[in-house]
Scaffold this motif. Structure first.
Motif, PDB file in Angstrom:
ATOM      1  N   ASN A   1       1.068 -42.436 -49.230  1.00 17.05           N
ATOM      2  CA  ASN A   1       0.602 -41.274 -49.993  1.00 17.05           C
ATOM      3  C   ASN A   1      -0.468 -41.668 -51.014  1.00 17.05           C
ATOM      4  N   LEU A   2      -0.289 -42.820 -51.651  1.00 20.37           N
ATOM      5  CA  LEU A   2      -1.312 -43.307 -52.577  1.00 20.37           C
ATOM      6  C   LEU A   2      -2.597 -43.644 -51.831  1.00 20.37           C
ATOM      7  N   SER A   3      -2.472 -44.230 -50.668  1.00 20.43           N
ATOM      8  CA  SER A   3      -3.648 -44.530 -49.852  1.00 20.43           C
ATOM      9  C   SER A   3      -4.408 -43.252 -49.510  1.00 20.43           C
ATOM     10  N   ALA A   4      -3.673 -42.226 -49.084  1.00 19.31           N
ATOM     11  CA  ALA A   4      -4.316 -40.950 -48.737  1.00 19.31           C
ATOM     12  C   ALA A   4      -4.996 -40.322 -49.950  1.00 19.31           C
ATOM     13  N   LEU A   5      -4.347 -40.423 -51.109  1.00 20.45           N
ATOM     14  CA  LEU A   5      -4.925 -39.876 -52.333  1.00 20.45           C
ATOM     15  C   LEU A   5      -6.259 -40.546 -52.640  1.00 20.45           C
ATOM     16  N   PHE A   6      -6.282 -41.878 -52.615  1.00 20.40           N
ATOM     17  CA  PHE A   6      -7.516 -42.579 -52.962  1.00 20.40           C
ATOM     18  C   PHE A   6      -8.591 -42.392 -51.892  1.00 20.40           C
ATOM     19  N   TYR A   7      -8.172 -42.211 -50.650  1.00 18.09           N
ATOM     20  CA  TYR A   7      -9.143 -41.896 -49.602  1.00 18.09           C
ATOM     21  C   TYR A   7      -9.810 -40.555 -49.905  1.00 18.09           C
ATOM     22  N   ASP A   8      -8.999 -39.565 -50.269  1.00 12.39           N
ATOM     23  CA  ASP A   8      -9.536 -38.241 -50.599  1.00 12.39           C
ATOM     24  C   ASP A   8     -10.473 -38.296 -51.801  1.00 12.39           C
ATOM     25  N   LEU A   9     -10.204 -39.227 -52.711  1.00 10.21           N
ATOM     26  CA  LEU A   9     -11.044 -39.381 -53.904  1.00 10.21           C
ATOM     27  C   LEU A   9     -12.295 -40.219 -53.629  1.00 10.21           C
ATOM     28  N   GLY A  10     -12.397 -40.762 -52.409  1.00 14.34           N
ATOM     29  CA  GLY A  10     -13.545 -41.594 -52.072  1.00 14.34           C
ATOM     30  C   GLY A  10     -13.425 -43.019 -52.572  1.00 14.34           C
ATOM     31  N   ASN A  11     -12.247 -43.399 -53.051  1.00 15.25           N
ATOM     32  CA  ASN A  11     -12.014 -44.771 -53.513  1.00 15.25           C
ATOM     33  C   ASN A  11     -11.423 -45.561 -52.341  1.00 15.25           C
ATOM     34  N   TYR A  12     -12.294 -45.916 -51.394  1.00  9.31           N
ATOM     35  CA  TYR A  12     -11.829 -46.506 -50.139  1.00  9.31           C
ATOM     36  C   TYR A  12     -11.224 -47.901 -50.305  1.00  9.31           C
ATOM     37  N   PRO A  13     -11.734 -48.747 -51.213  1.00  8.21           N
ATOM     38  CA  PRO A  13     -11.075 -50.054 -51.394  1.00  8.21           C
ATOM     39  C   PRO A  13      -9.612 -49.930 -51.840  1.00  8.21           C
ATOM     40  N   ARG A  14      -9.338 -49.017 -52.777  1.00  8.41           N
ATOM     41  CA  ARG A  14      -7.939 -48.846 -53.212  1.00  8.41           C
ATOM     42  C   ARG A  14      -7.099 -48.235 -52.101  1.00  8.41           C
ATOM     43  N   ALA A  15      -7.683 -47.278 -51.369  1.00  8.42           N
ATOM     44  CA  ALA A  15      -6.971 -46.694 -50.233  1.00  8.42           C
ATOM     45  C   ALA A  15      -6.605 -47.779 -49.232  1.00  8.42           C
ATOM     46  N   GLU A  16      -7.539 -48.670 -48.968  1.00  4.90           N
ATOM     47  CA  GLU A  16      -7.287 -49.765 -48.020  1.00  4.90           C
ATOM     48  C   GLU A  16      -6.201 -50.702 -48.528  1.00  4.90           C
ATOM     49  N   THR A  17      -6.235 -51.020 -49.816  1.00  9.61           N
ATOM     50  CA  THR A  17      -5.238 -51.933 -50.398  1.00  9.61           C
ATOM     51  C   THR A  17      -3.822 -51.395 -50.208  1.00  9.61           C
ATOM     52  N   PHE A  18      -3.616 -50.137 -50.549  1.00  4.68           N
ATOM     53  CA  PHE A  18      -2.278 -49.546 -50.411  1.00  4.68           C
ATOM     54  C   PHE A  18      -1.863 -49.461 -48.936  1.00  4.68           C
ATOM     55  N   LEU A  19      -2.811 -49.118 -48.072  1.00  6.72           N
ATOM     56  CA  LEU A  19      -2.467 -48.972 -46.666  1.00  6.72           C
ATOM     57  C   LEU A  19      -2.160 -50.323 -46.027  1.00  6.72           C
ATOM     58  N   ARG A  20      -2.917 -51.339 -46.365  1.00  5.95           N
ATOM     59  CA  ARG A  20      -2.632 -52.678 -45.808  1.00  5.95           C
ATOM     60  C   ARG A  20      -1.245 -53.156 -46.241  1.00  5.95           C
ATOM     61  N   ARG A  21      -0.881 -52.858 -47.466  1.00  5.10           N
ATOM     62  CA  ARG A  21       0.458 -53.249 -47.933  1.00  5.10           C
ATOM     63  C   ARG A  21       1.541 -52.497 -47.153  1.00  5.10           C
ATOM     64  N   ALA A  22       1.321 -51.204 -46.913  1.00  2.25           N
ATOM     65  CA  ALA A  22       2.275 -50.416 -46.118  1.00  2.25           C
ATOM     66  C   ALA A  22       2.411 -50.986 -44.715  1.00  2.25           C
ATOM     67  N   ILE A  23       1.284 -51.384 -44.123  1.00  5.21           N
ATOM     68  CA  ILE A  23       1.306 -51.947 -42.766  1.00  5.21           C
ATOM     69  C   ILE A  23       2.058 -53.273 -42.750  1.00  5.21           C
ATOM     70  N   ARG A  24       1.827 -54.098 -43.766  1.00  5.77           N
ATOM     71  CA  ARG A  24       2.559 -55.382 -43.845  1.00  5.77           C
ATOM     72  C   ARG A  24       4.075 -55.151 -43.921  1.00  5.77           C
ATOM     73  N   LEU A  25       4.487 -54.166 -44.710  1.00  4.24           N
ATOM     74  CA  LEU A  25       5.915 -53.862 -44.825  1.00  4.24           C
ATOM     75  C   LEU A  25       6.465 -53.332 -43.502  1.00  4.24           C
ATOM     76  N   CYS A  26       5.698 -52.489 -42.830  1.00  2.00           N
ATOM     77  CA  CYS A  26       6.135 -51.993 -41.509  1.00  2.00           C
ATOM     78  C   CYS A  26       6.312 -53.152 -40.546  1.00  2.00           C
ATOM     79  N   GLU A  27       5.336 -54.049 -40.538  1.00  3.33           N
ATOM     80  CA  GLU A  27       5.400 -55.195 -39.628  1.00  3.33           C
ATOM     81  C   GLU A  27       6.616 -56.070 -39.933  1.00  3.33           C
ATOM     82  N   LYS A  28       6.890 -56.269 -41.207  1.00  3.26           N
ATOM     83  CA  LYS A  28       8.004 -57.120 -41.629  1.00  3.26           C
ATOM     84  C   LYS A  28       9.353 -56.483 -41.301  1.00  3.26           C
TER      85      LYS A  28
END
Length: 199
Positions: A146-173
């Protein structure tokens, strides 16, 4: 059919059944019926327990979710805040049920373009989940996305990517990357990277 005039010993079961019927109708898209049953459940619970009980907070949350789905944001926000107040009073400021309500409020604020409030609610929800459950708990993932989507909507793509990569790492783990949910996250990451020109 559930009848709120049933005998007193069954009142809590009646309230539960009314709530469940409301959620079923909501899932079927029969929103007027859903509202009728969710309101009746709330009234029964308030009559039995008073206005500051966890079951009342649960009813308020469900009714708020219905109103949010119907774009009745002012009503939804008011009910979410009532539920949040009850839970904070009874559970203290750091509880996963409070985090879930903050997450719901954050999504509402995001949908209504109140982005500062959305960020505040979502980061607070994340903080509670991390402290109570640990940073690697799977329950952290929805708030990260949800934080990733929020920052994507705000155009803050680096922060959106950071939150999403962390979510993906947790999913993988915790579950691996073969689930439809994980594949959706990977697709979202591709969109973010593409938006930044990172092919």
């Amino acid at each position: 059919a559930a009848d709120e005039r049933g005998p007193a010993p069954n009142d809590t079961a009646v309230a539960r059944d009314l709530n469940n019927l409301g959620e079923i109708y909501r899932g079927l898209g029969r929103y007027k019926d859903a509202e009728v049953y969710l309101v009746r459940s709330l009234k029964v619970r308030e009559r039995i327990f008073g206005k500051t009980d966890l079951s009342v907070a649960h009813s308020l949350k469900n009714l708020a979710g219905l109103y949010k789905e119907l774009d009745q944001y002012a009503q939804a926000e008011s009910l979410y805040n009532c539920a949040l107040s009850i839970r904070k009073q009874l559970l203290g400021p750091r509880d996963t049920e409070i985090a879930e309500l903050l997450n719901d409020l954050g999504l509402l604020y995001s949908e209504t373009s109140r982005f500062a409030k959305a960020e505040s609610c979502l980061t607070h929800a994340l903080s509670i989940k991390e402290k109570v459950l640990g940073k690697d708990d799977p329950a952290v993932v929805p708030t990260l996305t949800n934080l990733s989507a929020l920052f994507y909507d705000l155009g803050n793509y680096p922060r959106a990517e950071t939150f999403l990569r962390r979510a993906i790492r947790l999913c993988e783990k915790n579950r691996g990357l073969d689930s439809p949910f994980a594949l959706t996250l990977l697709n979202d990451l591709g969109v973010i990277c593409n938006t930044q020109g990172d092919y």
